[in-house]
Structures are given as C-alpha cells and as structure tokens.
Design a protein around this motif. Structure first.
Motif, PDB file in Angstrom:
ATOM      1  N   ASN A   1     -12.302  33.810 -40.192  1.00  0.00           N
ATOM      2  CA  ASN A   1     -12.325  35.237 -40.538  1.00  0.00           C
ATOM      3  C   ASN A   1     -11.891  36.148 -39.392  1.00  0.00           C
ATOM      4  O   ASN A   1     -12.402  37.257 -39.226  1.00  0.00           O
ATOM      5  CB  ASN A   1     -13.726  35.636 -41.019  1.00  0.00           C
ATOM      6  CG  ASN A   1     -14.060  35.020 -42.362  1.00  0.00           C
ATOM      7  OD1 ASN A   1     -13.467  35.366 -43.381  1.00  0.00           O
ATOM      8  ND2 ASN A   1     -15.000  34.082 -42.376  1.00  0.00           N
TER       9      ASN A   1
ATOM     10  N   ASP B   1     -26.185  35.775 -43.809  1.00  0.00           N
ATOM     11  CA  ASP B   1     -24.849  35.460 -44.324  1.00  0.00           C
ATOM     12  C   ASP B   1     -23.764  35.636 -43.270  1.00  0.00           C
ATOM     13  O   ASP B   1     -22.594  35.775 -43.582  1.00  0.00           O
ATOM     14  CB  ASP B   1     -24.525  36.315 -45.553  1.00  0.00           C
ATOM     15  CG  ASP B   1     -24.456  37.805 -45.247  1.00  0.00           C
ATOM     16  OD1 ASP B   1     -24.665  38.197 -44.078  1.00  0.00           O
ATOM     17  OD2 ASP B   1     -24.187  38.582 -46.184  1.00  0.00           O
TER      18      ASP B   1
ATOM     19  N   TYR C   1     -17.544  34.200 -38.094  1.00  0.00           N
ATOM     20  CA  TYR C   1     -16.571  35.037 -37.400  1.00  0.00           C
ATOM     21  C   TYR C   1     -16.433  34.500 -35.987  1.00  0.00           C
ATOM     22  O   TYR C   1     -17.420  34.418 -35.243  1.00  0.00           O
ATOM     23  CB  TYR C   1     -17.018  36.493 -37.383  1.00  0.00           C
ATOM     24  CG  TYR C   1     -16.997  37.136 -38.754  1.00  0.00           C
ATOM     25  CD1 TYR C   1     -15.874  37.832 -39.193  1.00  0.00           C
ATOM     26  CD2 TYR C   1     -18.085  37.027 -39.607  1.00  0.00           C
ATOM     27  CE1 TYR C   1     -15.845  38.414 -40.451  1.00  0.00           C
ATOM     28  CE2 TYR C   1     -18.066  37.603 -40.872  1.00  0.00           C
ATOM     29  CZ  TYR C   1     -16.938  38.293 -41.287  1.00  0.00           C
ATOM     30  OH  TYR C   1     -16.907  38.851 -42.536  1.00  0.00           O
TER      31      TYR C   1
ATOM     32  N   LYS D   1     -20.588  33.498 -43.916  1.00  0.00           N
ATOM     33  CA  LYS D   1     -19.296  33.717 -43.278  1.00  0.00           C
ATOM     34  C   LYS D   1     -19.413  33.544 -41.772  1.00  0.00           C
ATOM     35  O   LYS D   1     -20.355  34.033 -41.133  1.00  0.00           O
ATOM     36  CB  LYS D   1     -18.767  35.115 -43.602  1.00  0.00           C
ATOM     37  CG  LYS D   1     -18.198  35.235 -45.003  1.00  0.00           C
ATOM     38  CD  LYS D   1     -17.296  36.444 -45.113  1.00  0.00           C
ATOM     39  CE  LYS D   1     -16.520  36.422 -46.412  1.00  0.00           C
ATOM     40  NZ  LYS D   1     -15.545  37.534 -46.492  1.00  0.00           N
TER      41      LYS D   1
ATOM     42  N   GLN E   1     -22.033  30.473 -48.976  1.00  0.00           N
ATOM     43  CA  GLN E   1     -21.246  31.692 -48.777  1.00  0.00           C
ATOM     44  C   GLN E   1     -21.568  32.411 -47.464  1.00  0.00           C
ATOM     45  O   GLN E   1     -21.358  33.631 -47.341  1.00  0.00           O
ATOM     46  CB  GLN E   1     -21.420  32.659 -49.951  1.00  0.00           C
ATOM     47  CG  GLN E   1     -21.102  32.075 -51.318  1.00  0.00           C
ATOM     48  CD  GLN E   1     -19.682  31.522 -51.393  1.00  0.00           C
ATOM     49  OE1 GLN E   1     -18.720  32.208 -51.033  1.00  0.00           O
ATOM     50  NE2 GLN E   1     -19.541  30.289 -51.853  1.00  0.00           N
TER      51      GLN E   1
END
Length: 297
Positions: free
Chosen positions: A141, A81, A118, A116, A114
């Motif tokens: 993010n 994730d 970065y 994420k 979902q």
C-alpha cells in the motif's frame, strides 16, 4: 548574527539534546519496573485508533512466523486494521519473488481479515531495482517512496530514509504536509533510527534533517527499524522514538541516558491512540507484555 527561525530551532534542539545526554535526564529516564507497567491507567476517552508496528521482518524464518502468529493472536483479542512495516521487508536484497514466503504466508490470517499493511523502504529493500518493485506491490500500500495517510485524528507520514532518497523533494514535501495537517496526532515512520542503543548508531544526518520539523510541527512519535531490537525513548523535544526492529531476528541492545525501555527479543509494538494520550505496548513472540509507555498530547 541574525538567525532564521529554522536555525534558531535547530540550535535550541541541539542544546536540548546535549542537556538530555549530558545530564542523563536524572529522574526522567527511570525505567518502569514490571509492577509499574500496570500503573498507566486506561484512558476514559474513546479509543480513536489501534495499530501495530514491526520492522526487519522479511527473513522468512521461524522468528518471523512466530512474531506473525503473536500479532494474529493480539488481533483476535484487540482488533485493528492497520500494520506499519518499518522497512527491510524482504531480505537479503529486496527480491520481490520472495514475497509469498516473507509476507503473504506469515501474515495470511491478518490479510484474510482485511488488515492493511503500509510499508517503507529499508536499506536491504533497495538492493534490487532500488526498491521500485516493493513500491508497486499492492500488499504494501505504498503511494510512492514517501507518502502520508490519515486515520481519524491521526496522520502518518512515511519516509524513505535511505541515503539515496530524494531528500531535495522529500524534505520540503514533509514540511508542507506537517504544516498543513490539522491532525492532533502526527506520527512519522522511516527505516533508520535517530536515537538508538543498538548495533547501528542513530543517524546524525536524520537528526539534522528531521528533528527541527518534529519540534516545530509537533510530531509525537517516530517509528523505525534497522536495529533488530525493541527500544522506546523518553520524550526528546516533542517526540518519542520507537525502534521495533525485532520482527524476525534479534541482536543485543544496550541502554542510553534517554532510554525508557530496551529489549533484545522477538517482538512488535502495539499502539493505542485516544484524544489525550497515546499508549505504546511492547509484546513478545509469546504474547507477553514487557513494556508499556504513555505519551500525552
């Protein structure tokens, strides 16, 4: 002459680097053969974290979409994730109006699941509004131009390695964060390489700024892009240096005395972390594994 602790570490590190480059690490720099890839056994421990790292993605070309599809296929078989984007997220000038074509579309299935992302800022990203539009974009993010995030026993420290970065503030922040962290695994990400055999040379500026901190506080892995290739170093000091900049296009890459594996092919890196070791896997756009390496804690 009296030396401070930092000067002593830097002097020792410079000697270590000279020894590594001068003596070619002899037996330590042997590249694993294809058959040896399978000799790295799975850890008996429980998997703590799996993530993917890729860089120099934001071309919106078929290469980027091919790597995006490969990451999605890998995700289907090996759920994760977290994706680290090591800069140059939007070519050629960091224009945020391109975000759908260079980020939201190629990674749609991952975003829908979902996962994420970065990001950090690359040299192309700061050409428009000094990258501030990307810092503020929710899908990346970013908690600032430099920031940290914690996952279980792993802590990530994300840097702005551009020359116009606020080093007088960023460097003390990094040292404080590393010093205070109780994470067994510490991983730093920035766009520019410290060690590389690609087109852009490794940055002496960054080596001088960062390597003493990596040595003193036990940074296990540094992830970067900038060169459009894959390269994994042997451990230098405490740290393995991983270039994963073939996220949309490639350039030729050579090999240095400290290189464990280098490849000029569209690819990403998958990282699995256990309590006692970290596994790095190089995977191409066709989901073929071309590199495996392990780091012991």
């Amino acid at each position: 002459m009296n030396l401070t602790r930092r000067e002593f570490l830097l002097a020792g590190l410079s000697a270590l680097t000279f020894a590594i480059l001068g003596k070619s690490l002899r037996g330590l720099t042997k590249e694993r053969s294809e058959t040896e890839l399978d000799l790295i056994p799975p850890s008996p421990d429980t998997l703590l974290l799996r993530f993917v790292a890729v860089a120099d993605t934001g071309a919106g070309n078929e290469g980027q979409y091919a790597v995006g599809r490969a990451i999605a296929r890998y995700h289907e078989q090996n759920p994760f994730d977290l994706v680290l984007l090591a800069g140059d997220n939007i070519y050629n000038h960091g224009e945020i109006e391109k975000i759908e074509r260079v980020f939201e579309q190629p990674y749609r299935s991952l975003l829908d699941a979902q996962v994420k992302f970065y990001a950090c800022l690359g040299n192309h990203d700061i050409k428009t509004n000094n990258g501030n539009d990307q810092v503020q974009y929710p899908g990346f993010n970013m908690q600032g131009r430099y920031y940290s995030l914690r996952r279980d026993q792993v802590e990530f420290f994300v840097l702005d390695t551009n020359r116009n970065a606020d080093w007088p503030s960023q460097l003390p922040w990094l040292e404080t964060q590393l010093q205070q962290s109780d994470a067994p695994w510490k991983i730093v990400m920035g766009h520019h390489p410290l060690y590389t055999s690609g087109l852009h040379l490794g940055s002496r500026f960054l080596r001088r700024k960062l390597m003493p901190l990596f040595l003193e506080y036990g940074v296990s892995l540094y992830i970067n892009g900038h060169n459009h290739n894959y390269e994994r170093s042997q451990t230098i000091g405490n740290t393995t240096y991983l270039t994963c900049g073939a996220g949309s296009k490639t350039r030729r890459v050579g090999r240095s005395s400290w290189t464990a594996r280098s490849a000029s092919q569209l690819s990403f890196a998958a990282v699995e972390i256990y309590s006692d070791r970290l596994h790095i896997t190089g995977i191409d756009q066709n989901n073929r594994t071309f590199d495996r390496g392990a780091i012991s804690l």
